[in-house]
Design a protein around this motif. Structure first.
Motif, PDB file in Angstrom:
ATOM      1  N   VAL A   1       0.877  -1.171   0.000  1.00  0.00           N
ATOM      2  CA  VAL A   1       0.000   0.000   0.000  1.00  0.00           C
ATOM      3  C   VAL A   1       0.913   1.218   0.000  1.00  0.00           C
ATOM      4  N   VAL A   2       0.662   2.127  -0.931  1.00  0.00           N
ATOM      5  CA  VAL A   2       1.469   3.340  -1.047  1.00  0.00           C
ATOM      6  C   VAL A   2       0.594   4.546  -0.754  1.00  0.00           C
ATOM      7  N   TYR A   3       1.082   5.394   0.151  1.00  0.00           N
ATOM      8  CA  TYR A   3       0.470   6.697   0.391  1.00  0.00           C
ATOM      9  C   TYR A   3       1.411   7.733  -0.198  1.00  0.00           C
ATOM     10  N   ALA A   4       0.955   8.380  -1.263  1.00  0.00           N
ATOM     11  CA  ALA A   4       1.736   9.407  -1.940  1.00  0.00           C
ATOM     12  C   ALA A   4       1.119  10.757  -1.604  1.00  0.00           C
ATOM     13  N   VAL A   5       1.914  11.619  -0.991  1.00  0.00           N
ATOM     14  CA  VAL A   5       1.422  12.916  -0.543  1.00  0.00           C
ATOM     15  C   VAL A   5       1.972  13.988  -1.481  1.00  0.00           C
ATOM     16  N   GLU A   6       1.076  14.758  -2.076  1.00  0.00           N
ATOM     17  CA  GLU A   6       1.513  15.805  -2.999  1.00  0.00           C
ATOM     18  C   GLU A   6       2.262  16.895  -2.248  1.00  0.00           C
ATOM     19  N   ALA A   7       3.478  17.139  -2.687  1.00  0.00           N
ATOM     20  CA  ALA A   7       4.352  18.126  -2.056  1.00  0.00           C
ATOM     21  C   ALA A   7       4.080  19.524  -2.597  1.00  0.00           C
ATOM     22  N   ASP A   8       4.334  20.498  -1.750  1.00  0.00           N
ATOM     23  CA  ASP A   8       4.258  21.900  -2.146  1.00  0.00           C
ATOM     24  C   ASP A   8       5.666  22.475  -2.281  1.00  0.00           C
ATOM     25  N   ASP A   9       6.557  22.077  -1.375  1.00  0.00           N
ATOM     26  CA  ASP A   9       7.908  22.653  -1.305  1.00  0.00           C
ATOM     27  C   ASP A   9       8.909  21.553  -0.981  1.00  0.00           C
ATOM     28  N   VAL A  10       9.830  21.291  -1.893  1.00  0.00           N
ATOM     29  CA  VAL A  10      10.895  20.310  -1.637  1.00  0.00           C
ATOM     30  C   VAL A  10      12.266  20.985  -1.651  1.00  0.00           C
ATOM     31  N   GLY A  11      12.269  22.273  -1.385  1.00  0.00           N
ATOM     32  CA  GLY A  11      13.521  23.008  -1.286  1.00  0.00           C
ATOM     33  C   GLY A  11      14.226  22.686   0.025  1.00  0.00           C
ATOM     34  N   PHE A  12      15.426  23.211   0.170  1.00  0.00           N
ATOM     35  CA  PHE A  12      16.196  22.965   1.384  1.00  0.00           C
ATOM     36  C   PHE A  12      15.529  23.616   2.584  1.00  0.00           C
ATOM     37  N   GLY A  13      15.516  22.899   3.680  1.00  0.00           N
ATOM     38  CA  GLY A  13      14.929  23.399   4.919  1.00  0.00           C
ATOM     39  C   GLY A  13      14.185  22.287   5.630  1.00  0.00           C
ATOM     40  N   THR A  14      13.773  22.577   6.842  1.00  0.00           N
ATOM     41  CA  THR A  14      13.036  21.583   7.624  1.00  0.00           C
ATOM     42  C   THR A  14      11.603  22.043   7.826  1.00  0.00           C
ATOM     43  N   GLY A  15      10.758  21.099   8.157  1.00  0.00           N
ATOM     44  CA  GLY A  15       9.351  21.405   8.406  1.00  0.00           C
ATOM     45  C   GLY A  15       8.520  21.247   7.153  1.00  0.00           C
TER      46      GLY A  15
END
Length: 147
Positions: free
Chosen positions: A112-126
């Motif tokens: 089972v795969v849960y794929a979550v659409e990302a908004d920001d994959v730039g450097f940083g945390t959170g």
């Protein structure tokens, strides 16, 4: 072991850290026989982690076109799309690893795969706001899979 939950991603690339964030959130409340592990998305690591397991639940960030950040997609074995309209945030994604696992007889019995659409994959945390808002729903859905 009855199930493994695999959180794929890099916590230092914002929404790409949704998998590691999920593992951290659920580690203390897993049922007996279930373990949660982190993975960077390397196919060989996935094969070693899920081989012979009755149920593998994978959580990963994806980038879709058109995009709807925070949307959670759920796929089971046989339904996992192969990059049509969406792509993993890693060089090789879960569909590639699954095809390799099937060819080598190292696939889990059920995936089972849960794929979550990302908004920001730039450097940083959170996590970004849209992914953070979807996070409680993701946690509940994944835990329901292994109960």
């Amino acid at each position: 072991m009855t199930a493994v939950i695999i959180g794929i991603g890099n916590e230092y690339r914002r929404d790409d850290g949704v998998g590691p964030a999920l593992v951290a959130a659920i580690e203390s409340c897993l049922p007996n026989g279930v373990r949660a592990v982190l993975c960077d998305g390397e196919p060989a690591t996935l094969l070693d982690t899920w081989a012979g397991v009755p149920l593998a639940v994978v959580v990963d960030a994806v980038q879709c076109e058109p995009s709807s950040p925070g949307t959670i997609h759920r796929y089971e074995t046989g339904e996992v799309p192969s990059h049509s309209g969406s792509a993993s945030t890693h060089a090789l994604g879960v569909p590639d690893a699954l095809r390799l696992a099937e060819a080598l007889d190292r696939a889990p019995e059920r995936l089972v795969v849960y794929a979550v659409e990302a908004d920001d994959v730039g450097f940083g945390t959170g996590l970004s706001d849209p992914v953070q808002l979807a996070f409680p729903e993701l946690v509940e859905a994944v835990l329901a899979e292994v109960r």
